[in-house]
Design a protein around this motif. Structure first.
Motif, PDB file in Angstrom:
ATOM      1  N   SER A 441       0.843  -1.193   0.000  1.00 44.62           N
ATOM      2  CA  SER A 441       0.000   0.000   0.000  1.00 44.62           C
ATOM      3  C   SER A 441       0.875   1.239   0.000  1.00 44.62           C
ATOM      4  N   TRP A 442       0.473   2.238  -0.762  1.00 44.71           N
ATOM      5  CA  TRP A 442       1.231   3.466  -0.888  1.00 44.71           C
ATOM      6  C   TRP A 442       0.278   4.656  -1.056  1.00 44.71           C
ATOM      7  N   ARG A 443       0.702   5.818  -0.605  1.00 44.73           N
ATOM      8  CA  ARG A 443       0.029   7.067  -0.928  1.00 44.73           C
ATOM      9  C   ARG A 443       0.754   7.662  -2.126  1.00 44.73           C
ATOM     10  N   LEU A 444       0.070   7.734  -3.247  1.00 47.10           N
ATOM     11  CA  LEU A 444       0.691   8.243  -4.461  1.00 47.10           C
ATOM     12  C   LEU A 444       0.986   9.736  -4.320  1.00 47.10           C
ATOM     13  N   PRO A 445       2.091  10.197  -4.889  1.00 52.18           N
ATOM     14  CA  PRO A 445       2.387  11.630  -4.853  1.00 52.18           C
ATOM     15  C   PRO A 445       1.457  12.398  -5.790  1.00 52.18           C
ATOM     16  N   THR A 446       1.484  13.706  -5.666  1.00 59.55           N
ATOM     17  CA  THR A 446       0.722  14.543  -6.587  1.00 59.55           C
ATOM     18  C   THR A 446       1.409  14.522  -7.948  1.00 59.55           C
ATOM     19  N   LEU A 447       0.711  14.027  -8.937  1.00 57.59           N
ATOM     20  CA  LEU A 447       1.265  13.904 -10.286  1.00 57.59           C
ATOM     21  C   LEU A 447       0.426  14.719 -11.258  1.00 57.59           C
ATOM     22  N   PRO A 448       0.990  15.084 -12.408  1.00 58.23           N
ATOM     23  CA  PRO A 448       0.205  15.822 -13.407  1.00 58.23           C
ATOM     24  C   PRO A 448      -0.978  15.004 -13.896  1.00 58.23           C
ATOM     25  N   ALA A 449      -2.016  15.693 -14.321  1.00 63.41           N
ATOM     26  CA  ALA A 449      -3.169  15.006 -14.903  1.00 63.41           C
ATOM     27  C   ALA A 449      -2.723  14.208 -16.123  1.00 63.41           C
ATOM     28  N   ASP A 450      -3.088  12.921 -16.162  1.00 61.24           N
ATOM     29  CA  ASP A 450      -2.658  12.059 -17.271  1.00 61.24           C
ATOM     30  C   ASP A 450      -3.320  10.696 -17.080  1.00 61.24           C
ATOM     31  N   LEU A 451      -3.218   9.870 -18.097  1.00 62.11           N
ATOM     32  CA  LEU A 451      -3.633   8.480 -17.995  1.00 62.11           C
ATOM     33  C   LEU A 451      -2.382   7.643 -17.779  1.00 62.11           C
ATOM     34  N   TYR A 452      -2.268   7.001 -16.607  1.00 64.72           N
ATOM     35  CA  TYR A 452      -1.075   6.265 -16.210  1.00 64.72           C
ATOM     36  C   TYR A 452      -1.319   4.764 -16.348  1.00 64.72           C
ATOM     37  N   THR A 453      -0.233   4.033 -16.606  1.00 62.51           N
ATOM     38  CA  THR A 453      -0.287   2.574 -16.635  1.00 62.51           C
ATOM     39  C   THR A 453       0.378   2.036 -15.378  1.00 62.51           C
ATOM     40  N   LEU A 454      -0.372   1.246 -14.612  1.00 60.33           N
ATOM     41  CA  LEU A 454       0.175   0.591 -13.425  1.00 60.33           C
ATOM     42  C   LEU A 454       0.817  -0.718 -13.869  1.00 60.33           C
ATOM     43  N   ARG A 455       2.109  -0.922 -13.527  1.00 61.19           N
ATOM     44  CA  ARG A 455       2.847  -2.069 -14.026  1.00 61.19           C
ATOM     45  C   ARG A 455       3.466  -2.847 -12.869  1.00 61.19           C
ATOM     46  N   LEU A 456       3.700  -4.154 -13.110  1.00 60.64           N
ATOM     47  CA  LEU A 456       4.385  -5.034 -12.169  1.00 60.64           C
ATOM     48  C   LEU A 456       5.636  -5.547 -12.880  1.00 60.64           C
ATOM     49  N   VAL A 457       6.808  -5.159 -12.376  1.00 62.84           N
ATOM     50  CA  VAL A 457       8.068  -5.443 -13.058  1.00 62.84           C
ATOM     51  C   VAL A 457       9.088  -5.951 -12.047  1.00 62.84           C
ATOM     52  N   ALA A 458       9.826  -7.024 -12.404  1.00 64.17           N
ATOM     53  CA  ALA A 458      10.943  -7.503 -11.581  1.00 64.17           C
ATOM     54  C   ALA A 458      12.217  -6.888 -12.129  1.00 64.17           C
ATOM     55  N   ARG A 459      12.857  -6.030 -11.349  1.00 64.71           N
ATOM     56  CA  ARG A 459      14.070  -5.341 -11.787  1.00 64.71           C
ATOM     57  C   ARG A 459      15.265  -5.757 -10.941  1.00 64.71           C
ATOM     58  N   ASP A 460      16.420  -5.787 -11.584  1.00 66.40           N
ATOM     59  CA  ASP A 460      17.677  -6.025 -10.888  1.00 66.40           C
ATOM     60  C   ASP A 460      17.831  -4.954  -9.812  1.00 66.40           C
ATOM     61  N   SER A 461      18.044  -5.388  -8.579  1.00 63.31           N
ATOM     62  CA  SER A 461      18.141  -4.420  -7.484  1.00 63.31           C
ATOM     63  C   SER A 461      19.426  -3.607  -7.536  1.00 63.31           C
ATOM     64  N   ARG A 462      20.388  -4.028  -8.361  1.00 63.87           N
ATOM     65  CA  ARG A 462      21.639  -3.287  -8.487  1.00 63.87           C
ATOM     66  C   ARG A 462      21.431  -2.187  -9.526  1.00 63.87           C
ATOM     67  N   ALA A 463      21.149  -0.991  -9.057  1.00 65.41           N
ATOM     68  CA  ALA A 463      20.842   0.123  -9.963  1.00 65.41           C
ATOM     69  C   ALA A 463      22.137   0.697 -10.511  1.00 65.41           C
ATOM     70  N   SER A 464      22.786  -0.047 -11.381  1.00 67.73           N
ATOM     71  CA  SER A 464      24.068   0.367 -11.941  1.00 67.73           C
ATOM     72  C   SER A 464      24.107  -0.012 -13.412  1.00 67.73           C
ATOM     73  N   ALA A 465      25.236   0.338 -14.043  1.00 68.21           N
ATOM     74  CA  ALA A 465      25.398   0.014 -15.463  1.00 68.21           C
ATOM     75  C   ALA A 465      25.418  -1.493 -15.695  1.00 68.21           C
ATOM     76  N   GLY A 466      25.695  -2.264 -14.642  1.00 70.44           N
ATOM     77  CA  GLY A 466      25.756  -3.711 -14.797  1.00 70.44           C
ATOM     78  C   GLY A 466      24.457  -4.420 -14.493  1.00 70.44           C
ATOM     79  N   ALA A 467      23.370  -3.669 -14.292  1.00 69.07           N
ATOM     80  CA  ALA A 467      22.100  -4.285 -13.936  1.00 69.07           C
ATOM     81  C   ALA A 467      21.523  -5.072 -15.112  1.00 69.07           C
ATOM     82  N   ARG A 468      20.835  -6.139 -14.786  1.00 66.56           N
ATOM     83  CA  ARG A 468      20.160  -6.947 -15.796  1.00 66.56           C
ATOM     84  C   ARG A 468      18.963  -6.193 -16.373  1.00 66.56           C
ATOM     85  N   ALA A 469      18.535  -6.616 -17.558  1.00 62.61           N
ATOM     86  CA  ALA A 469      17.246  -6.174 -18.083  1.00 62.61           C
ATOM     87  C   ALA A 469      16.143  -6.755 -17.205  1.00 62.61           C
TER      88      ALA A 469
END
Length: 492
Positions: A441-469
């Motif tokens: 659960s999260w409180r979403l921040p104030t964002l500009p008016a728009d149509l957003y896509t909510l996505r579920l993605v598994a990302r490499d936790s290493r936020a570096s140049a060596g991160a996996r796709a």
């Protein structure tokens, strides 16, 4: 035409004025905030018989620049091995350009890179694969090795390094430390085969060779087997290692997997004879001893390479490989080194349709197959978001790399506007259909008016140049990058 004016009675005009005054300031304008959403969805897991999903440390890896079994996309791991003599021309004079080039090429191609170093090849080829300066060096106790005839029926001799020699051990350690320094801190290494010792660096050697050994040279001691493992761990303490599994290496395996405290990651297993009938008997015939190692796959990878087989072999074949991979939870195997009687261009086509089918199924069955079973989204008008999802692993092993399961909002231009992380460890889903439901659960921040896509993605936790796709979910509804579009959310 005469102009007509309607005059309200005083009581009515006063009431109208009071009503107008009581309206909110934004009356008549679009209301800001989120359109409330409450939606549940279920998803279709891809059938194993046709699931050609390519993910890291799953299925086939690129073997010695080969990918012979046809796949829907290139492998995300590449593997090479090198002879010591090609890396050190004279004592302390190193040339790691070939390794560094392969490492960079793998990175450029979106892969990670695995490697092994060897100081011996096959038998009776008359070659020395350790640096020439080692042979009969004055600092060696007994020449650092000897020549032996492995098979009198085959011309040539085999140079057998003296694996117990202190100078050879010291120079081996120096090589690995220099290589680690040349590579530097890297997240682009998939795994390191603990090599150096044995034929092809595979921790096995014919005992009969020592019948010709000069005085003072004996088969390697258990203490020095441990030393060969330790020098790899010391050089690369933060990398993933795998160790060869011959029963003769039980002592070194026990040290590497359960006793040493050098590596930050659990050490995995390696087999170079997948598809050879009876190969695993050395362990299954000793069930009490295998008991110690049999569950290591739950926390570290088990990778493999084929023992070469040709079409029509009733014992050594792809069907045997599938049985072994399932029984021992092998995650990945090299995409090459089979059909030795055929040129590379014909190795695949030389197999029967059933053998080809078994090879394709082997690639699908190994490793993890993470699927999203279902999602439920709740979004209130003031931006309180809740997402519940059930994830399932239909594979034979978990993932061994650090993935974060992210909940993301993308705006209409495709940019990520917000993300949150679900408290879920994919590595804890060991396979065989085990599932877990998780809610965030999260409180979403104030964002500009728009149509957003909510996505579920598994990302490499290493936020570096060596991160996996991003990891690809094994469901029919996944998007092009492998993630899942869960819902559309509108902010006004």
């Amino acid at each position: 035409m005469p102009r007509t004016t309607t005059i309200l009675p005083l009581s009515l005009s006063l009431a109208a004025a009071l009503a107008m005054a009581s309206l909110p300031a934004h009356a008549g304008k679009p209301r800001s905030g989120w359109d409330p959403v409450r939606a549940s969805r279920s998803y279709s897991t891809l059938a194993l018989s046709s699931d050609d999903t390519i993910n890291p440390m799953h299925g086939y890896y690129r073997w010695q620049n080969q990918e012979l079994v046809p796949q829907s996309a290139p492998a995300q791991d590449a593997y090479r091995r090198y002879y010591w003599r090609d890396l050190e021309s004279a004592e302390g004079q190193y040339n790691f350009s070939a390794i560094l080039a392969e490492l960079q090429a793998a990175k450029n191609q979106g892969r990670k890179f695995a490697l092994r170093i060897r100081m011996m090849a096959g038998y009776d080829d008359g070659q020395v694969y350790a640096p020439a300066y080692l042979v009969n060096n004055a600092q060696c106790q007994h020449g650092c090795g000897f020549w032996a005839d492995s098979d009198p029926a085959v011309p040539g001799l085999t140079f057998v390094p003296d694996w117990n020699d202190p100078y050879l051990l010291q120079r081996s350690r120096s090589l690995l430390l220099a290589l680690a320094q040349a590579i530097g801190p890297s997240e682009n290494l998939a795994w390191i085969d603990v090599g150096m010792f044995g034929q092809y660096g595979e921790w096995a050697i014919k005992s009969g060779l020592y019948n010709a050994a000069p005085a003072g040279i004996a088969p390697v001691s258990n203490a020095n087997k441990r030393e060969f493992a330790k020098m790899h761990f010391d050089a690369f303490p933060t990398q993933q290692h795998v160790m060869f599994i011959p029963y003769a290496n039980a002592d070194a395996l026990h040290y590497g997997l359960f006793e040493q405290t050098i590596t930050s990651k659990p050490v995995g297993l390696r087999v170079d004879c997948l598809s050879r009938g009876g190969y695993f008997d050395q362990w299954t015939n000793r069930p009490a001893e295998w008991e110690v190692y049999k569950n290591q796959w739950q926390k570290a990878p088990f990778v493999a390479e084929f023992c070469p087989f040709d079409s029509g072999d009733a014992v050594n074949n792809p069907a045997t490989a599938r049985q072994q991979a399932a029984a021992f939870h092998i995650s990945s195997v090299g995409n090459g080194n089979f059909a030795p009687s055929q040129p590379d261009s014909l190795k695949w086509s030389s197999l029967t349709p059933q053998e080809q089918s078994d090879m394709l199924m082997l690639g699908r069955e190994m490793g993890y197959r993470y699927a999203v079973d279902a999602t439920h989204v709740d979004l209130s008008g003031d931006g309180q978001l809740s997402l519940t999802t059930t994830l399932r692993n239909n594979g034979n092993a978990p993932s061994y790399e650090p993935w974060n399961v992210q909940v993301e909002l993308r705006n209409s231009g495709g940019a990520i506007s917000w993300s949150g992380t679900l408290a879920l460890n994919l590595g804890a889903l060991a396979g065989a259909g085990v599932s877990q439901s998780v809610q965030g659960s999260w409180r979403l921040p104030t964002l500009p008016a728009d149509l957003y896509t909510l996505r579920l993605v598994a990302r490499d936790s290493r936020a570096s140049a060596g991160a996996r796709a991003p990891l690809k979910w094994t469901i029919a509804e996944r998007s092009g990058d492998g993630g899942l579009d869960v819902a559309s959310l509108r902010r006004r």
